[in-house]
Design an enzyme around this catalytic site. Structure first.
Site, short mmCIF file in Angstrom:
data_model
loop_
_atom_site.label_atom_id
_atom_site.label_comp_id
_atom_site.label_asym_id
_atom_site.label_seq_id
_atom_site.Cartn_x
_atom_site.Cartn_y
_atom_site.Cartn_z
N GLY A 1 0.81 -1.22 0.00
CA GLY A 1 0.00 0.00 0.00
C GLY A 1 0.84 1.27 0.00
CG ASP A 2 0.21 4.02 2.17
OD1 ASP A 2 -0.92 4.37 1.81
OD2 ASP A 2 0.48 3.63 3.33
CD GLU A 3 1.51 0.07 -3.19
OE1 GLU A 3 0.53 0.85 -3.13
OE2 GLU A 3 1.47 -1.13 -2.84
CE LYS B 1 -3.00 1.94 -3.75
NZ LYS B 1 -1.94 1.96 -2.74
N GLY B 2 -2.60 7.03 -5.97
CA GLY B 2 -3.44 8.21 -6.21
C GLY B 2 -2.78 9.14 -7.21
N GLY C 1 -5.99 5.81 1.56
CA GLY C 1 -5.74 7.24 1.52
C GLY C 1 -4.89 7.50 0.30
CG HIS C 2 -5.74 6.19 -3.10
ND1 HIS C 2 -6.42 5.45 -4.03
CD2 HIS C 2 -5.25 5.29 -2.20
CE1 HIS C 2 -6.35 4.16 -3.71
NE2 HIS C 2 -5.66 4.05 -2.60
CD GLN D 1 -6.84 -1.28 0.92
OE1 GLN D 1 -7.58 -1.97 0.24
NE2 GLN D 1 -7.20 -0.09 1.35
CB THR E 1 -6.89 -4.99 3.68
OG1 THR E 1 -8.13 -4.33 3.98
CG2 THR E 1 -6.79 -5.26 2.19
CB SER F 1 6.40 8.90 -9.76
OG SER F 1 5.89 10.01 -9.07
N GLY G 1 8.13 13.08 -7.93
CA GLY G 1 7.58 14.11 -7.05
C GLY G 1 6.10 13.91 -6.93
P1 GDP Z 1 -1.42 5.66 -2.32
O1 GDP Z 1 -2.19 5.19 -1.15
O2 GDP Z 1 -0.78 4.55 -3.07
O3 GDP Z 1 -2.21 6.56 -3.23
O4 GDP Z 1 -0.22 6.54 -1.75
P2 GDP Z 1 -0.32 7.65 -0.58
O5 GDP Z 1 -0.98 8.85 -1.13
O6 GDP Z 1 -0.89 7.06 0.66
O7 GDP Z 1 1.20 7.90 -0.28
C1 GDP Z 1 2.07 8.34 -1.26
C2 GDP Z 1 2.70 9.67 -0.80
O8 GDP Z 1 3.81 9.98 -1.60
C3 GDP Z 1 1.77 10.85 -0.94
O9 GDP Z 1 2.09 11.79 0.05
C4 GDP Z 1 2.12 11.40 -2.31
O10 GDP Z 1 1.82 12.78 -2.46
C5 GDP Z 1 3.58 11.16 -2.36
N1 GDP Z 1 4.15 10.86 -3.69
C6 GDP Z 1 3.61 10.16 -4.71
N2 GDP Z 1 4.51 10.00 -5.69
C7 GDP Z 1 5.63 10.64 -5.29
C8 GDP Z 1 6.94 10.81 -5.86
O11 GDP Z 1 7.26 10.33 -6.94
N3 GDP Z 1 7.85 11.51 -5.11
C9 GDP Z 1 7.56 12.03 -3.90
N4 GDP Z 1 8.51 12.69 -3.25
N5 GDP Z 1 6.34 11.88 -3.33
C10 GDP Z 1 5.41 11.20 -4.02
P1 IMO Z 2 -3.85 2.67 0.37
O1 IMO Z 2 -4.95 2.42 -0.63
C1 IMO Z 2 -1.40 1.01 3.53
C2 IMO Z 2 -3.31 -1.85 6.23
C3 IMO Z 2 -3.53 -1.47 7.66
C4 IMO Z 2 -3.40 -2.82 8.32
C5 IMO Z 2 -4.06 -3.75 7.31
C6 IMO Z 2 -5.52 -4.05 7.63
O2 IMO Z 2 -3.75 4.06 0.82
O3 IMO Z 2 -2.57 2.10 -0.15
P2 IMO Z 2 -7.75 -2.64 7.43
O4 IMO Z 2 -8.16 -1.34 8.04
O5 IMO Z 2 -7.77 -2.65 5.93
O6 IMO Z 2 -8.49 -3.80 8.00
O7 IMO Z 2 -6.23 -2.85 7.89
O8 IMO Z 2 -3.98 -3.09 6.07
N1 IMO Z 2 -3.89 -0.92 5.23
C7 IMO Z 2 -3.16 -0.10 4.47
N2 IMO Z 2 -1.83 0.14 4.46
N3 IMO Z 2 -2.20 1.61 2.65
C8 IMO Z 2 -3.52 1.38 2.62
O9 IMO Z 2 -4.34 1.86 1.67
C9 IMO Z 2 -4.07 0.51 3.60
N4 IMO Z 2 -5.32 0.08 3.88
C10 IMO Z 2 -5.19 -0.80 4.88
O10 IMO Z 2 -2.54 -0.57 8.11
O11 IMO Z 2 -2.04 -3.20 8.38
MG MG Z 3 -2.33 5.54 0.91
#
Ligand code: GDP
Ligand code: IMO
Ligand code: MG
Length: 427
Positions: free
Chosen positions: A12-14, A16-17, A40-41, A225, A240, A414, A416
């Site tokens: 997760g949090d790669e 994607k958003g 959270g995207h 995720q 999840t 990416s 930034g």
């Molecule tokens: P998601 O859940 O996969 O959409 O990712 P999140 O939004 O939770 O976390 C990614 C974080 O990295 C966010 O704060 C983005 O604004 C930031 N971000 C995304 N791509 C880049 C990048 O290439 N460089 C930097 N420095 N930040 C980035």
């Molecule tokens: P995005 O879409 C990172 C993690 C939680 C926990 C596990 C189970 O932003 O990448 P849950 O509430 O789904 O039952 O929690 O999954 N988790 C995430 N970690 N990014 C997310 O979403 C996540 N959504 C759930 O931290 O370890």
């Molecule tokens: Mg996220």
């Protein structure tokens, strides 16, 4: 490609958003198919930062249709908050650019409560959930004890079903967890009113998306995720409760797999995880702090500090293979600048065996030892670079080396958070 699945290839949090917002420039329709407000995207456009939880990441473009599919666990109160938040900031959201599946399951107060109480009950064995009620909602869906968005639209149905369900849930909350029950009347009032508010958005979104695809529209499926958090493929039970990858699209968006034209994975140039569970390439101590600070690795949903580590080629290769991805996007390359030499996990060792393929049969993933490869880092800021050839030599070598190790082409980099901070390599 007219229809593409875009999914997270780590925990997760790669980013994607950011990538989906970018790719949405060339799409007509963006569809979420699983997860809920645990996601959270983050999308950053012209210095404005938006964190989307339920609404697809195409919403900031005018003229695109954003769909919350039947596989999403929808918290209607959170959804309304999100809609209002966007409208307040000047983004129009109406029944044209946002569609909500009548078949999506609804998260109620008892789901959130039971999520948090179960975590407390688990003690040291806790999963570290987001507390958003995701697990209990999907459990009820499978147990045939859930309510769907369509049930919110009929006050009689809502009353009848919620009364029956809440009786059992309250018994659990009171007698097992020793907490005060959820108030039925309050719930009925707030969910009936939420249903009224959401009525203009609700429809048979599966049929709408299939029709759009047949009419030649381009459809993006937005994963939440990541594959390593997938309920089947991930580090169970620290996962999840949905199918986060390509396999989730068919059921969660009611879209035929035979009409899916491509798949793209997303992975950071390093790796993070939030919550408990195995994370083989995790760093500890000062180096982890340095990476976390450089990447601003704090949860977009819960604000929790993310665990940080190096890129794990074993996990990403597995995630891309499962998704049948023909390409992937490497995000946050800019973050590695100035961190010195960079390590990459290339294999796992466990019980005298060496694994270059992800050993999903092993129960004890947390016990594997990682075999590392060290690569020279770079000091230059690359966040302004838009052309691969203009990257510092060591950054180019890192990307090419990882690409070869993973065995799937990197189609975009990416560098930034902003929409335009990308280096195209074919995508
Ligand atoms: P998601 O859940 O996969 O959409 O990712 P999140 O939004 O939770 O976390 C990614 C974080 O990295 C966010 O704060 C983005 O604004 C930031 N971000 C995304 N791509 C880049 C990048 O290439 N460089 C930097 N420095 N930040 C980035
Ligand atoms: P995005 O879409 C990172 C993690 C939680 C926990 C596990 C189970 O932003 O990448 P849950 O509430 O789904 O039952 O929690 O999954 N988790 C995430 N970690 N990014 C997310 O979403 C996540 N959504 C759930 O931290 O370890
Ligand atoms: Mg996220």
């Amino acid at each position: 490609m007219p229809s593409i699945s875009v999914f997270g290839a780590q925990w997760g949090d790669e980013g994607k958003g950011k990538i989906i917002d970018r790719m949405a420039i060339d799409a007509d329709c963006v569809v979420r198919y699983q997860g809920g407000a645990n996601a959270g995207h983050t999308v950053v456009v012209g210095g404005d930062r938006y964190v989307l939880h339920l609404i697809p990441s195409g919403i900031l473009h005018a003229g695109k249709v954003n769909v919350i599919g039947n596989g999403v666990a929808v918290d209607p109160l959170k959804l309304i908050e999100e809609i209002d938040g966007l409208i307040e900031r000047g983004t129009p959201v109406d029944g044209k650019n946002l569609r909500l599946s009548a078949g999506a399951h609804v998260i109620f107060e008892h789901h959130r409560r039971i999520d948090q109480l179960s975590e407390r009950w688990r003690g040291d064995g806790r999963i570290g959930t987001t507390g958003r009620g995701i697990g209990p909602c999907y459990a009820d869906k499978a147990a045939r004890a859930g309510l769907r968005v369509t049930d919110l639209l009929d006050a009689d149905v809502l009353r009848r079903r919620l009364t029956a369900i809440l009786a059992e849930k309250n018994a659990l909350i009171e007698r097992v967890h020793g907490e005060s029950p959820v108030d039925l009347d309050e719930q009925l009032a707030s969910y009936a009113s939420a249903g009224d508010r959401l009525r203009p958005f609700v429809g048979d979104t599966g049929a709408e998306v299939r029709r759009a695809y047949r009419a030649g529209k381009r459809v993006l499926f937005e994963g939440a995720q990541g594959v390593m958090l997938d309920i089947d493929a991930g580090t169970y039970p620290y996962v999840t409760s949905s199918n986060t990858g390509v396999a989730g699209v068919a059921a969660g968006a009611s879209f035929p797999p035979s009409q899916l034209d491509g798949a793209i994975g997303i992975a950071k140039a390093y790796c993070t995880r939030v919550g408990e569970g195995p994370f083989p390439s995790e760093l500890e101590g000062a180096k982890a702090d340095e990476l976390r600070a450089a990447g601003h690795e704090y949860g977009a949903t819960t604000g929790r500090p993310r665990r940080a580590g190096w890129f794990d080629a074993v996990a990403v290769r597995y995630a891309l293979e499962l998704g049948g991805a023909e390409g992937w996007v490497m995000t946050k390359l800019d973050v590695l600048a100035g961190l010195g030499d960079i390590e990459v996990g290339v294999a796992y060792r466990h019980g005298g065996e060496r694994f270059t393929e992800y050993p999903s049969h092993l129960s004890a993933i947390d016990e594997v030892e990682v075999e590392w490869r060290s690569l020279p880092g770079w000091a230059e800021d690359v966040s302004g670079v838009r052309d691969f050839a203009a990257l510092p030599e060591n950054a180019r070598s890192y990307v090419e080396w990882v690409e070869k190790e993973v065995g799937v082409p990197i189609v975009m980099l990416s560098v930034g958070p902003e929409r335009d901070a990308v280096i195209s390599r074919g995508l």
